[in-house]
Design a protein around this motif. Structure first.
Motif, PDB file in Angstrom:
ATOM      1  N   GLY A 212       5.528   4.462   0.702  1.00  0.00           N
ATOM      2  CA  GLY A 212       5.472   4.968   2.076  1.00  0.00           C
ATOM      3  C   GLY A 212       6.808   5.476   2.593  1.00  0.00           C
ATOM      4  N   SER A 213       7.882   5.184   1.884  1.00  0.00           N
ATOM      5  CA  SER A 213       9.208   5.625   2.332  1.00  0.00           C
ATOM      6  C   SER A 213       9.458   7.070   1.915  1.00  0.00           C
ATOM      7  N   GLY A 214      10.466   7.686   2.514  1.00  0.00           N
ATOM      8  CA  GLY A 214      10.815   9.054   2.151  1.00  0.00           C
ATOM      9  C   GLY A 214      11.251   9.145   0.703  1.00  0.00           C
ATOM     10  N   VAL A 215      12.089   8.199   0.281  1.00  0.00           N
ATOM     11  CA  VAL A 215      12.565   8.162  -1.107  1.00  0.00           C
ATOM     12  C   VAL A 215      11.396   7.906  -2.061  1.00  0.00           C
ATOM     13  N   GLY A 216      10.521   6.967  -1.699  1.00  0.00           N
ATOM     14  CA  GLY A 216       9.388   6.629  -2.566  1.00  0.00           C
ATOM     15  C   GLY A 216       8.413   7.786  -2.715  1.00  0.00           C
ATOM     16  N   SER A 217       8.066   8.421  -1.598  1.00  0.00           N
ATOM     17  CA  SER A 217       7.086   9.520  -1.667  1.00  0.00           C
ATOM     18  C   SER A 217       7.645  10.693  -2.461  1.00  0.00           C
ATOM     19  N   ALA A 218       8.969  10.882  -2.394  1.00  0.00           N
ATOM     20  CA  ALA A 218       9.598  11.956  -3.183  1.00  0.00           C
ATOM     21  C   ALA A 218       9.655  11.575  -4.656  1.00  0.00           C
ATOM     22  N   ALA A 219      10.026  10.326  -4.945  1.00  0.00           N
ATOM     23  CA  ALA A 219      10.194   9.901  -6.342  1.00  0.00           C
ATOM     24  C   ALA A 219       8.879   9.989  -7.108  1.00  0.00           C
ATOM     25  N   ILE A 220       7.770   9.634  -6.461  1.00  0.00           N
ATOM     26  CA  ILE A 220       6.471   9.721  -7.137  1.00  0.00           C
ATOM     27  C   ILE A 220       6.201  11.164  -7.561  1.00  0.00           C
ATOM     28  N   GLN A 221       6.426  12.099  -6.651  1.00  0.00           N
ATOM     29  CA  GLN A 221       6.152  13.510  -6.967  1.00  0.00           C
ATOM     30  C   GLN A 221       7.084  14.042  -8.058  1.00  0.00           C
ATOM     31  N   ILE A 222       8.357  13.660  -7.992  1.00  0.00           N
ATOM     32  CA  ILE A 222       9.325  14.164  -8.977  1.00  0.00           C
ATOM     33  C   ILE A 222       8.990  13.615 -10.361  1.00  0.00           C
ATOM     34  N   ALA A 223       8.618  12.334 -10.427  1.00  0.00           N
ATOM     35  CA  ALA A 223       8.244  11.738 -11.718  1.00  0.00           C
ATOM     36  C   ALA A 223       7.013  12.441 -12.293  1.00  0.00           C
ATOM     37  N   ARG A 224       6.062  12.758 -11.430  1.00  0.00           N
ATOM     38  CA  ARG A 224       4.857  13.472 -11.892  1.00  0.00           C
ATOM     39  C   ARG A 224       5.210  14.884 -12.357  1.00  0.00           C
ATOM     40  N   LEU A 225       6.164  15.499 -11.670  1.00  0.00           N
ATOM     41  CA  LEU A 225       6.569  16.866 -12.009  1.00  0.00           C
ATOM     42  C   LEU A 225       7.066  16.950 -13.450  1.00  0.00           C
ATOM     43  N   VAL A 226       7.765  15.902 -13.915  1.00  0.00           N
ATOM     44  CA  VAL A 226       8.257  15.945 -15.291  1.00  0.00           C
ATOM     45  C   VAL A 226       7.240  15.370 -16.279  1.00  0.00           C
ATOM     46  N   GLY A 227       6.085  14.949 -15.775  1.00  0.00           N
ATOM     47  CA  GLY A 227       5.035  14.468 -16.677  1.00  0.00           C
ATOM     48  C   GLY A 227       5.113  12.982 -16.982  1.00  0.00           C
ATOM     49  N   ALA A 228       5.875  12.237 -16.189  1.00  0.00           N
ATOM     50  CA  ALA A 228       5.901  10.784 -16.360  1.00  0.00           C
ATOM     51  C   ALA A 228       4.697  10.168 -15.651  1.00  0.00           C
ATOM     52  N   ARG A 229       4.401   8.919 -15.992  1.00  0.00           N
ATOM     53  CA  ARG A 229       3.311   8.180 -15.342  1.00  0.00           C
ATOM     54  C   ARG A 229       3.920   7.217 -14.322  1.00  0.00           C
ATOM     55  N   VAL A 230       3.229   7.085 -13.175  1.00  0.00           N
ATOM     56  CA  VAL A 230       3.830   6.376 -12.049  1.00  0.00           C
ATOM     57  C   VAL A 230       2.953   5.235 -11.562  1.00  0.00           C
ATOM     58  N   MET A 231       3.563   4.055 -11.383  1.00  0.00           N
ATOM     59  CA  MET A 231       2.949   3.035 -10.541  1.00  0.00           C
ATOM     60  C   MET A 231       3.870   2.810  -9.352  1.00  0.00           C
ATOM     61  N   THR A 232       3.282   2.360  -8.246  1.00  0.00           N
ATOM     62  CA  THR A 232       4.078   2.225  -7.025  1.00  0.00           C
ATOM     63  C   THR A 232       3.591   1.036  -6.214  1.00  0.00           C
ATOM     64  N   THR A 233       4.408   0.647  -5.236  1.00  0.00           N
ATOM     65  CA  THR A 233       4.037  -0.464  -4.357  1.00  0.00           C
ATOM     66  C   THR A 233       3.849   0.040  -2.934  1.00  0.00           C
ATOM     67  N   VAL A 234       2.949  -0.638  -2.227  1.00  0.00           N
ATOM     68  CA  VAL A 234       2.742  -0.379  -0.792  1.00  0.00           C
ATOM     69  C   VAL A 234       2.634  -1.736  -0.100  1.00  0.00           C
ATOM     70  N   GLY A 235       2.877  -1.741   1.208  1.00  0.00           N
ATOM     71  CA  GLY A 235       2.826  -2.997   1.953  1.00  0.00           C
ATOM     72  C   GLY A 235       1.541  -3.187   2.722  1.00  0.00           C
ATOM     73  N   SER A 236       0.656  -2.198   2.690  1.00  0.00           N
ATOM     74  CA  SER A 236      -0.637  -2.349   3.368  1.00  0.00           C
ATOM     75  C   SER A 236      -1.675  -1.490   2.647  1.00  0.00           C
TER      76      SER A 236
END
Ligand SMILES: [Zn+2]
Length: 342
Positions: free
Chosen positions: A176-200
């Motif tokens: 949900g953070s600015g850094v987190g929402s950007a990092a997910i997209q950038i990781a996907r852009l290079v073809g990496a697989r992403v897991m992430t955390t949320v607080g709700s």
């Protein structure tokens, strides 16, 4: 000019709105009329005194700014009044050992717009002309304001520091953070697989929409166990960590052998423990990073202009409503960036 500023440290109630000294450009500086300014966690640290402004109080926060050039200082050439710009928020001396090595983000005299100097919670802000990049016409002022710190830092962390490759697995803290929402997209852009955390739970679909394959509610699930389960007990190649404390320590347990923890912030606390047996026996790498280069910012802007990366905007508040905007971030109710618009 009007600005949202603070004269003493504390919570959002310390933010005042009113008349503030107009910025005057020195030689090689410009004054920018602010069109949008994004909030960041560093603003909260400055406000509550954990990272006191080096120039003292009163202080105007705001390190991610887009706008138009208002006034040119002496000796500034190649710029025009009214030009749409984004401000690169890092200041460096250009002469110390690290600047000469091309590593300006670790300059001995490094500073940030909105931290070491008054920032963009204002109608006007000044910056060195060398820190301005043109804001492409296809990027709105609001979207552009989410790029120069949050998106650039995530880019530098994953591309330059972690050297992320297709097929690698990444744990991104706080979708949900600015850094987190950007990092997910950038990781996907290079073809990496992403897991992430949320607080709700209401952020789960949001995180999936950004490209996360596995989303964990850290309040009800153990993200280390989930990382192990998701990777078949192996652990992830990279963690993007910006929380600190127990999250930092536990993030190291989610890593695979030879994994890298990239530390890009300390939102909860500046402290974090490590079990050193994990570090040396698994050959882990713990790498700190802050911001990135102005050349990387130009690259990120090209990806945003091409629609390959999308800054995630939660909502925009009027500048005079800086106090509720900050409270909104402090309560972690945002999904993506929160903006102030004069
Ligand atoms: Zn330097």
């Amino acid at each position: 000019m009007k600005a949202a500023y603070f004269k003493e440290h504390g919570g959002s109630d310390k933010i005042l709105y009113g008349d503030y000294r107009d910025p005057a450009p020195a030689a090689a500086e410009v004054v920018v009329r602010v069109k949008a300014c994004a909030l960041n966690h560093v603003d909260m640290l400055l406000l509550d005194g954990r990272f006191p402004p080096p120039e003292g109080l009163p202080h105007v926060n705001g390190c991610e700014v887009t706008g138009t050039i208002e006034t040119l200082g002496e000796g500034v050439s190649g710029r025009a009044r009214g030009e749409r710009v984004v401000i690169f928020p890092g200041f460096s001396c250009g002469t110390c050992e690290f600047c000469l090595r091309g590593e300006r983000t670790v300059c001995l005299r490094y500073g940030y717009l909105g931290a070491h100097k008054d920032g963009g919670y204002a109608e006007l802000v000044k910056a060195p002309a060398a820190n301005l990049l043109p804001l492409p016409g296809s990027i709105s002022f609001e979207a552009g304001a989410a790029v120069p710190l949050a998106m650039l830092t995530s880019w530098h962390a994953l591309i330059a520091q972690a050297d992320l490759r297709p097929g690698q697995t990444v744990l991104v803290q706080a979708a949900g953070s600015g850094v987190g929402s950007a990092a997910i997209q950038i990781a996907r852009l290079v073809g990496a697989r992403v897991m992430t955390t949320v607080g709700s739970d209401d952020k789960i679909e949001f995180a999936r929409g950004l490209g996360a394959e596995h989303v964990v509610n850290y309040r009800t699930q153990d993200f280390v166990e989930e990382a192990k389960r998701w990777t078949g007990k192996r652990g992830v190649d990279v963690v993007v960590e910006h929380i600190g404390g127990e999250t930092f320590e536990r993030s190291s347990y989610a890593l695979s052998r030879l994994g890298m923890l990239v530390s890009i912030g300390s939102h909860d606390t500046h402290w974090g423990r490590l079990d050193l047996r994990h570090v040396y026996s698994k050959n882990l790498r713990i790498v700190g990073t802050n911001l990135g280069s102005i050349a990387e910012l130009r690259t990120v802007l090209e990806y945003v202009a091409a629609g390959r990366l999308t800054p995630v905007i939660d909502r925009a508040f009027a500048l005079k409503d800086a106090r509720p905007a900050v409270q909104h971030v402090l309560e972690r109710r945002n999904k993506g960036k929160v903006l102030l618009v004069p």
